[in-house]
Design a protein around this motif. Structure first.
Motif, PDB file in Angstrom:
ATOM      1  N   THR E  92      23.771   6.191  42.742  1.00  0.00           N
ATOM      2  CA  THR E  92      23.113   7.464  42.477  1.00  0.00           C
ATOM      3  C   THR E  92      21.881   7.264  41.595  1.00  0.00           C
ATOM      4  OG1 THR E  92      25.270   8.499  42.626  1.00  0.00           O
ATOM      5  CG2 THR E  92      23.517   9.784  41.615  1.00  0.00           C
ATOM      6  N   LEU E  93      22.035   6.439  40.562  1.00  0.00           N
ATOM      7  CA  LEU E  93      20.908   6.193  39.675  1.00  0.00           C
ATOM      8  C   LEU E  93      19.747   5.556  40.440  1.00  0.00           C
ATOM      9  CD1 LEU E  93      20.214   6.395  36.585  1.00  0.00           C
ATOM     10  CD2 LEU E  93      20.679   3.952  36.491  1.00  0.00           C
ATOM     11  N   VAL E  96      18.024   8.079  42.494  1.00  0.00           N
ATOM     12  CA  VAL E  96      17.160   8.960  41.715  1.00  0.00           C
ATOM     13  C   VAL E  96      15.865   8.234  41.346  1.00  0.00           C
ATOM     14  CG1 VAL E  96      16.953  10.156  39.507  1.00  0.00           C
ATOM     15  CG2 VAL E  96      19.050  10.365  40.842  1.00  0.00           C
ATOM     16  N   GLU E 122      18.621   8.935  33.671  1.00  0.00           N
ATOM     17  CA  GLU E 122      19.941   9.324  33.181  1.00  0.00           C
ATOM     18  C   GLU E 122      19.889  10.686  32.492  1.00  0.00           C
ATOM     19  OE1 GLU E 122      21.246   5.867  31.128  1.00  0.00           O
ATOM     20  OE2 GLU E 122      22.227   5.051  32.928  1.00  0.00           O
ATOM     21  N   LEU E 125      19.940  13.226  35.169  1.00  0.00           N
ATOM     22  CA  LEU E 125      21.290  13.364  35.734  1.00  0.00           C
ATOM     23  C   LEU E 125      22.168  14.202  34.826  1.00  0.00           C
ATOM     24  CD1 LEU E 125      22.055   9.844  37.272  1.00  0.00           C
ATOM     25  CD2 LEU E 125      21.852  12.020  38.474  1.00  0.00           C
ATOM     26  N   LEU E 130      25.550  15.564  35.734  1.00  0.00           N
ATOM     27  CA  LEU E 130      26.065  14.374  36.404  1.00  0.00           C
ATOM     28  C   LEU E 130      26.075  13.165  35.484  1.00  0.00           C
ATOM     29  CD1 LEU E 130      24.504  14.541  39.996  1.00  0.00           C
ATOM     30  CD2 LEU E 130      26.849  14.988  39.324  1.00  0.00           C
ATOM     31  N   GLY E 134      25.870   7.976  37.390  1.00  0.00           N
ATOM     32  CA  GLY E 134      24.751   7.169  37.885  1.00  0.00           C
ATOM     33  C   GLY E 134      25.191   5.924  38.629  1.00  0.00           C
ATOM     34  N   ALA E 149      21.999  15.423  42.657  1.00  0.00           N
ATOM     35  CA  ALA E 149      21.297  14.133  42.558  1.00  0.00           C
ATOM     36  C   ALA E 149      19.985  14.196  43.340  1.00  0.00           C
ATOM     37  CB  ALA E 149      22.192  13.018  43.096  1.00  0.00           C
ATOM     38  N   CYS E 152      17.382  15.726  41.274  1.00  0.00           N
ATOM     39  CA  CYS E 152      16.857  14.799  40.280  1.00  0.00           C
ATOM     40  C   CYS E 152      15.817  13.879  40.907  1.00  0.00           C
ATOM     41  CB  CYS E 152      17.975  13.940  39.692  1.00  0.00           C
ATOM     42  SG  CYS E 152      19.152  14.865  38.724  1.00  0.00           S
TER      43      CYS E 152
END
Ligand SMILES: Nc1ncnc2c1ncn2[C@@H]1O[C@H](COP(=O)(O)OP(=O)(O)OP(=O)(O)O)[C@@H](O)[C@H]1O
Ligand SMILES: Nc1ncnc2c1ncn2[C@@H]1O[C@H](COP(=O)(O)OP(=O)(O)OP(=O)(O)O)[C@@H](O)[C@H]1O
Ligand SMILES: [Mg+2]
Ligand SMILES: [Mg+2]
Lengths: 322, 262, 256, 256, 262
Positions: E92-93, E96, E122, E125, E130, E134, E149, E152
């Motif tokens: 996810t990180l 993003v 972060e 998020l 969230l 991440g 996400a 973001c």
């Protein structure tokens, strides 16, 4: 009287190589109906080398075949029970040769190979006899370099001067070199047979199990082949047509030259003139087996009688070359 | 109980230890009932749906559907996933007809009665406002259209248990209300059992007989509401006092549920 | 003008081919390459004209053995791919063996085939099959192994069997790669049948080329090679057409 | 017990291999297969034990030429795949030529290489490369051609260049198939280097097998083949490990 | 006008003749303005977004963004697609942070300032609820989490023009309202220009300065509303008379728009 097609005994026969000049006698025997007259329906397939024919016959995939008798000796040394034996000698003198170029210092004397670089395809039958030849001709191999050059590059490497000589069959390599523009008087073929290596060459072989069951077929085959050989020797120009009709891509002049070289150098030798086609001198065979022990690792060499069975040969007078 | 979950626990394995999605979840739905599930985002509603259809098996607890313990995917259900996931190599019509190729007894009949089944699929498509779109590929449809096709796919094989995971999320208010009416009619006709996941409380109340409110993750049922309105329900009912009050009540519960963890 | 022509996908194959031929011709002439190593295209064309009849006959033999082997490879590879995709145990058991087998030059297998089947088309077909099935297996199995669970769930939720999942999702989804593997497989099938023909046949391009080689008729050898390339390209075109019709959905985008 | 063992993916490779060996041994013994056609595994093991030193030496030579050719094929195939995936014109121009070239048995190319580079490892490396790059090209290009436009748009909306799209989406997305193609490529690379060694090398398994063949030492030939298979399997295991680490996301599901 | 579309026509080619998605669409948005687009499902809202970012080019009509005609994809925009479409092979990180690897000048800076950028991602998020997710892969998130996400990702590179296609559709009412507040704050801080597509009229009115109502397909703008409420707007405003009236007005217009074709 000729038999009806369904009454003929089928015989699958494998050659040593492609359909080329030296295989003319077999095709002549077909085309002139000699096999049919003997009640045989012979189909001839191409081969993948003089050695490859042996297992094909031994396993019964083919009833008969044409292959190297020396390889058969080695084969029988390893597989004493294999169902294969020689019955008819064709190349009384093997075409094994070292072919070199005079311009690179190779002469008819085998000793001229010392210090040279030789190109050899490992499966080549001529190269297979190198050890025995060295022994027989007394060559010092200490500064000879052997390069593994495959069949497709063997002659080009020599033509380009990357090697000084190559191993091969005289009638193949010489013609190939000529085709690549090497001058005829630059080419020298050192025949192993002329330099102390008294071996036999390619012979007709039979699957022994099949032969026991069909002795008259084998005899008939031999009789027909003799006629084929005689016709070929008598008139190679006509005989070559039987090859040409089966091989559209061959060059007639080249194949004829190849055939004539084979007849003159390998088939109709002095011995054959007197002993007739197909015969083997058991003493000579025995001696050659001893010589072969230098080339091959053979703790238990076969007896000459195991290698060659003359039982199917017709009387000498019926098989004189002309 | 037609569908019953009893003390169910579901944890997803992951590289960072397992993620506990549901814990001690207990709920029951009668045959023919229309149930709605509401709860904060990420609380485990979709996970609950996957459990009830047998796509996942719980780590502990018991799940029974139609009086049999669930041990693997059920073919009596029709499921509209949250994400439409239509197959891109099939036309919309072929996508809608997919269940017929899988589920017995349609699977066997499909060959002989293809025209009848095709007609049925086309009827369903026009019911949701997609007439004439059957020959299009899914990626030629807008987001809301894909969602509607997805709904058709869940309905085509006349499932006994219908699982709808936010089936109207990508639709405008009117299309949505039209489909509410469609769903209500279908339910009245066929009396299938429905579990509907939604974030729209009006939707939940308008459609459902019973509403379950879930806590934040790990999800469990924190309250259960019977919806008292008689059926068929007119659309105007959503503006009535009692209806609006119920919306507010649910709102409050979800607000609490979210705070619990935050 | 030339630039736009170069950029047109319809003209491109011809332009590239012609460019290659010109380059080749120049390289041979300037590099003074002996004809028995690499004949110039013009020389090869001469050989094709001269020997058109045997070339044609042998080409047809090779084409049909190749096609037969290729079809076997297609069916067999698909079946094996499904099998391997079916179960993790079969996957991890069978895959290494197949990799091992495929690391072996198929020439080594031909003599065994000759003993069993004699020489002729059968060994060629089998060799073509043996060499060509592996890419199909790999791509089909990969296609099955990488089905998105989201898509798979759509079917699983209907109580679909593994077989259903594989045929309704696995194969269509992997179709572009399946066709990719067929492109690899067809070229390998040609190689397989030719290799077998050099050892065990009285006909076929492999047989013809070896016979030509044995007479050092190198232009004819290359004529055979060119025919092989042409047959490969024709088969590719056929498959590309089938592919275009069946995988349009997957190529709806692509790098634009 | 045996059934569970059969179903365990970790034990499976060994079980299948052992099963194959037993079957083979039985087939040879019961079918009374002559040793000069197909030696039994026990005989081959005997040959390996007897000739372990030359086998080892030649194996290492072949392994390194193969690896070198394989790495070239990997890099070259990736580059060519990207190029082909880059433009429709290059795709439709270059693809048919590559298909044509790959329909040609590489044995035919070795003589040219020998004339250029002499005898030894260089022709072997190049042959391995030439035979192995094609599957990589096909799978990379297919991966690029079938990027979902939805995903591509995510990058395009950021003003990403084609190159960005290919490296950030095309390659990762095609990664499982890229690895699949590597499995095909490594086996082909082995075949390529061995074929070249049979024509032009003084070392390597190809050379050794040919020499053994000429001595009628069929068990040694098969020992060479077995070594090839083993080396192929080892390389496969290495790649499978790399694959597992890089494509876990794609195999999160799969047929269960 | 920062974004202007003038008489735009967009048709998708298809096997059954072309599909006319937009026809004669004209609209304009000032720099720093927060615009919302509402309309029935399938009317061409997502198509409009694709035009404004340059992902599609119109068959006729002119599109200008930041005073330049749009001829291809713009890199000054941040777009949250209707379908989250996170890349499954990235965490996810990493998803993003994807725009940072593409868009200048971040692209160049990323190598040296990775920690700062990671921190920024972060922070974003956690802004959407969230934090701690991440390191998860997108397929380990719930539907609503994926959508967040996705939001973001649209914000990370500080775009000048933000395009949001139903960014809150899969969220429960509370999470949604929290994010409204977040969006309002961000907009106040950074003064980027926003185009928001939504089906939630309360959302449109709460967030936007200007609301465009689209007709059914082929889409065009049938009316434009200025939202009179001063900023910052408290959440309670949504219950005020004036607000509710505006909702009703828009509702009516959309109802008419739908009927037009039906
Ligand atoms: N495959 C998975 N691996 C790991 N964690 C998962 C997986 N699927 C879901 N989760 C986690 O389980 C929790 C519940 O997910 P679920 O999808 O059930 O939520 P939800 O209630 O449907 O949310 P939403 O309303 O946002 O769709 C989430 O925290 C999510 O991160
Ligand atoms: N790639 C495509 N090919 C053909 N038609 C398309 C394509 N994309 C969209 N359309 C059509 O264009 C119209 C508008 O689609 P769009 O996605 O813009 O609608 P939307 O307003 O975003 O709808 P929703 O609210 O349901 O997301 C729809 O009728 C759709 O079928
Ligand atoms: Mg969900
Ligand atoms: Mg949309």
């Amino acid at each position: 009287a000729p038999l009806a097609a369904e009454d003929l005994t089928p015989v699958r026969f494998t050659l040593d190589w492609k359909f080329e000049g030296p295989s003319a006698p077999f095709f002549v025997a077909i085309d002139n109906g000699y096999f049919e007259d003997e009640g045989l329906d012979v189909t001839i397939d191409t081969g993948a080398g003089s050695r490859e024919a042996i297992p094909r016959v031994a396993t019964g995939a083919y009833e008969m075949g044409f292959g190297d008798l020396n390889a058969l000796v080695k084969f029988l040394a390893d597989q004493p029970d294999a169902a294969v034996e020689g019955i008819f000698m064709v190349y009384d003198k093997p075409p094994f040769a070292v072919i070199g170029r005079k311009s690179q210092g190779v002469t008819e004397d085998p000793k001229s190979l010392e210090g040279k670089t030789l190109g050899a395809p490992p499966p080549d039958a001529a190269f297979g006899q190198w050890a025995a030849f060295v022994d027989a001709a007394g060559i010092d191999t200490s500064d000879i370099t052997i390069e593994n050059v495959g069949f497709p590059v063997r002659e080009p490497m020599l033509a380009q001067g990357k090697v000084d000589a190559i191993f091969g069959y005289s009638f193949s390599s010489v013609l190939n070199l000529l085709a690549q523009g090497v001058a005829e008087d630059d080419i020298v073929a050192i025949m192993m047979a002329d330099n102390g290596l008294d071996l036999y060459g390619n012979a007709v072989m039979v699957n022994t199990e099949w032969a026991e069951a069909n002795p008259e077929a084998v005899e008939g085959f031999v009789r027909a082949l003799v006629k084929g050989l005689q016709a070929t020797v008598a008139d190679p120009e006509t005989a070559i047509k039987s090859v040409m009709s089966r091989n559209e891509i061959a060059d007639e002049a080249t194949e004829l030259a190849r055939l004539k070289m084979a007849i003159a150098d390998n088939i109709v030798t002095e011995a054959v003139e007197t002993d007739g086609l197909g015969a083997v001198d058991m003493d000579r065979l025995g001696a050659s087996i001893t010589q072969l022990q230098t080339s091959f690792d053979m703790p238990n060499p076969p007896a000459p009688e195991r290698v060659f069975d003359p039982a199917y040969l017709p009387p000498v007078e019926d098989r004189l070359p002309n | 109980m037609f569908v019953s979950l009893d003390g169910v626990r579901l944890a997803y394995p992951s590289d960072y230890g397992e993620v506990l999605a549901l814990d001690g979840l207990t709920m029951g739905i009668e045959e023919g009932e229309f149930a709605a599930v509401v709860g904060p985002s990420g609380c485990g509603k979709s996970s609950l749906m996957r459990l009830a259809t047998g796509l996942h098996l719980p780590q502990s607890g018991a799940i029974r559907v139609a009086d049999k313990p669930v041990t693997g995917p059920l073919s009596i259900t029709g499921m509209a996933f949250q994400n439409p996931s239509l197959l891109p190599w099939r036309t919309t019509l072929a996508n809608v007809m997919l269940p017929l190729e899988i589920v017995r007894p349609h699977r066997r009949r499909l060959k002989h009665e293809r025209t009848a089944y095709t007609q049925k699929a086309e009827d369903l498509l026009s019911l949701v406002g997609l007439e004439g779109f059957g020959a299009r590929f899914p990626w030629q449809l807008s987001g809301g259209m894909q969602q509607r096709a997805n709904l058709c796919r869940a309905l085509i094989h006349d499932p006994v248990l219908l699982m709808l995971d936010e089936p109207f999320g990508a639709l405008d208010a009117f299309t949505r209300e039209e489909l509410w009416a469609v769903m209500q009619d279908l339910h009245a006709q066929k009396r299938f059992t429905v579990i509907l996941v939604t974030h729209d409380l009006r939707e939940a109340i308008y459609l459902a007989d019973k509403i379950f409110v879930m806590s934040a993750r790990p999800g469990r049922i924190i309250s259960e509401h019977r919806v008292p309105f008689p059926r068929p329900r007119p659309m105007d009912i959503t503006y009535e006092r009692e209806f609006v009050d119920l919306v507010q009540e649910l709102r409050g519960e979800i607000a609490d549920a979210r705070k619990e963890v935050a | 003008m030339i630039l736009t022509l170069l950029k047109s996908p319809r003209a491109a194959p011809f332009i590239y081919a012609v460019a290659l031929i010109i380059l080749w011709e120049l390289a041979v002439r300037i590099g003074d390459m002996p004809v028995y190593i690499l004949p110039a295209p013009s020389v090869i064309v001469g050989a094709i004209v001269k020997y058109w009849s045997p070339i044609l006959k042998n080409s047809l033999v090779t084409l049909w053995t190749t096609l037969a082997g290729f079809l076997l490879a297609l069916v067999g590879g698909l079946a094996l791919g499904l099998l391997v995709g079916w179960s993790k145990a079969i996957y991890s058991g069978l895959y290494p063996l197949m990799v091992g087998f495929n690391s072996i030059p198929k020439v080594a297998v031909v003599p065994i085939l000759v003993i069993w089947f004699g020489i002729g088309v059968v060994p060629a077909i089998i060799t073509a099959f043996l060499i060509a099935f592996f890419p199909v297996v790999v791509n089909v199995a990969t296609g099955l192994a990488t089905i998105e669970p989201e898509t798979e769930d759509v079917l699983r939720a209907l109580g679909a069997s593994k077989w259903d999942v594989m045929t309704k999702i696995g194969i269509p989804r992997a179709l572009p790669y399946f066709f990719g593997s067929l492109k690899i497989a067809i070229t390998l099938a040609f190689v397989g049948s030719v290799v077998s023909e050099t050892i065990a046949a009285n006909a076929g391009l492999g047989h013809m080329m070896l016979a030509a080689q044995s007479q050092f008729n190198v232009p004819l050898v290359f004529a055979g090679l060119v025919m092989l390339a042409v047959e490969g390209i024709v088969m590719y075109a056929v498959m590309a057409e089938i592919e275009k019709r069946t995988t349009g959905w997957a190529r709806r985008g692509g790098v634009r």
